[in-house]
Design an enzyme around this catalytic site. Structure first.
Site, mmCIF file in Angstrom:
data_model
loop_
_atom_site.group_PDB
_atom_site.id
_atom_site.type_symbol
_atom_site.label_atom_id
_atom_site.label_comp_id
_atom_site.label_asym_id
_atom_site.label_seq_id
_atom_site.Cartn_x
_atom_site.Cartn_y
_atom_site.Cartn_z
ATOM 1 N N THR A 85 29.173 48.305 39.474
ATOM 2 C CA THR A 85 28.427 47.481 38.824
ATOM 3 C C THR A 85 28.070 48.318 37.529
ATOM 4 O OG1 THR A 85 27.213 46.614 40.787
ATOM 5 C CG2 THR A 85 25.975 46.402 38.835
ATOM 6 N N LYS A 160 27.426 39.718 39.065
ATOM 7 C CA LYS A 160 26.716 40.742 39.609
ATOM 8 C C LYS A 160 25.173 40.930 39.073
ATOM 9 C CE LYS A 160 25.721 44.090 42.603
ATOM 10 N NZ LYS A 160 26.413 45.173 42.707
ATOM 11 N N LYS A 228 19.493 51.399 37.668
ATOM 12 C CA LYS A 228 20.651 51.058 36.584
ATOM 13 C C LYS A 228 20.997 49.806 36.435
ATOM 14 C CE LYS A 228 24.606 51.416 38.210
ATOM 15 N NZ LYS A 228 25.525 50.826 38.594
#
Length: 275
Positions: A85, A160, A228
């Protein structure tokens, strides 16, 4: 997750080269037949398809764009699949450079956590060219079940971000619901039997809520990695002039959780802030 995904590829009969920064983490794969490579450059030069899943965009950039990285050592006509990701902008940059070198590029971040990775049932969100997607689809089908090409390079990463934005607010709701059930004197496990199959149902409620109740905070997905992801999503949303208050709240709570020493716990540890 990466080890489980690689293990599934090995068990499906694929020849696999492997490299990690910590070789001990690859011992099981080597014992199953994977060939160890001493560097990213060596792995790239000896492979036709390179699949990566690492921690942060900075890791992705180092792996692909450094002098000893993938793109400087992979032969023309090969394929790269980054399943990290990562930043959509970085993904597009890598894809552009890869195209100049005659290398096919796909971004394919996943969802489903450690359970999905082990069972080969990950959701895989893909960005890139249709023909490249068709070529590597058999690999994806070993690792996942819900596999959709969302658009051009970067589309997988944007999808995502949608996934993580949804989870961000949902995790707050899961924590609040369990805490409420306990405060009301209910058996939270019995409550889950009712609400997981109704309109409130979600992957997090089904898979992470039981861990919260049991006090199991082992990582399927690290707090630090979720922070993150949410940070990337928030920065990307701001670039599009989009306000995401639910995402902002969840990020602030997870940052508090990390500051309390829980950055290496699983995301279900968020319940500690409520208890």
């Amino acid at each position: 997750m990466g080890k489980s995904m690689a293990k599934n590829l090995l068990q499906a009969g694929y020849n696999l080269n492997t490299y990690t920064r910590t070789k001990s983490k690859a011992v099981e794969l080597i014992e199953l037949g994977a060939t160890w490579k001493d560097s990213v450059a060596e792995l790239a030069s000896d492979s036709d398809i390179v699949i990566s899943i690492v921690g942060y965009p900075s890791d992705v950039e180092q792996i692909y764009l450094s002098e000893n990285g993938v793109l400087n050592n992979l032969k023309s006509g090969s394929y790269i699949i980054d399943m990290t990701t990562s930043s959509p902008l970085l993904t597009e940059k890598i894809a552009s450079i890869a195209k100049e070198k005659g290398i096919h590029s796909l971004d394919a971040p996943v969802s489903g956590g450690d359970i999905g990775a082990r069972n080969g049932k990950l959701t895989i969100m893909v960005g890139g060219e249709q023909q490249a997607f068709k070529t590597v689809l058999p690999l994806f089908q070993v690792m996942g079940e819900n596999i959709i090409l969302q658009g051009e390079s970067g589309a997988g990463q944007h999808t995502k971000m949608c996934n993580q934005i949804t989870i961000a607010s949902n995790m707050i709701g899961v924590c609040e619901a369990i805490t409420y059930a306990e405060k009301a004197g209910l058996n939270p496990e019995r409550v889950l039997e009712s609400i997981t199959t109704g309109a409130a149902g979600s992957w997090s409620l089904t898979n992470l809520a039981p861990r919260m109740i049991k006090g199991d905070y082992e990582p399927g997905f690290y707090v630090k990695h979720f922070i993150k992801d949410m940070t990337i999503a928030l920065e990307t949303a701001k670039e599009m002039n989009l306000t995401t208050p639910g995402l902002e709240l969840s990020l602030s709570l997870y940052q508090r959780l990390a500051e309390s020493g829980e950055e290496d716990s699983g995301t279900q540890a968020l319940i500690k802030l409520f208890k």
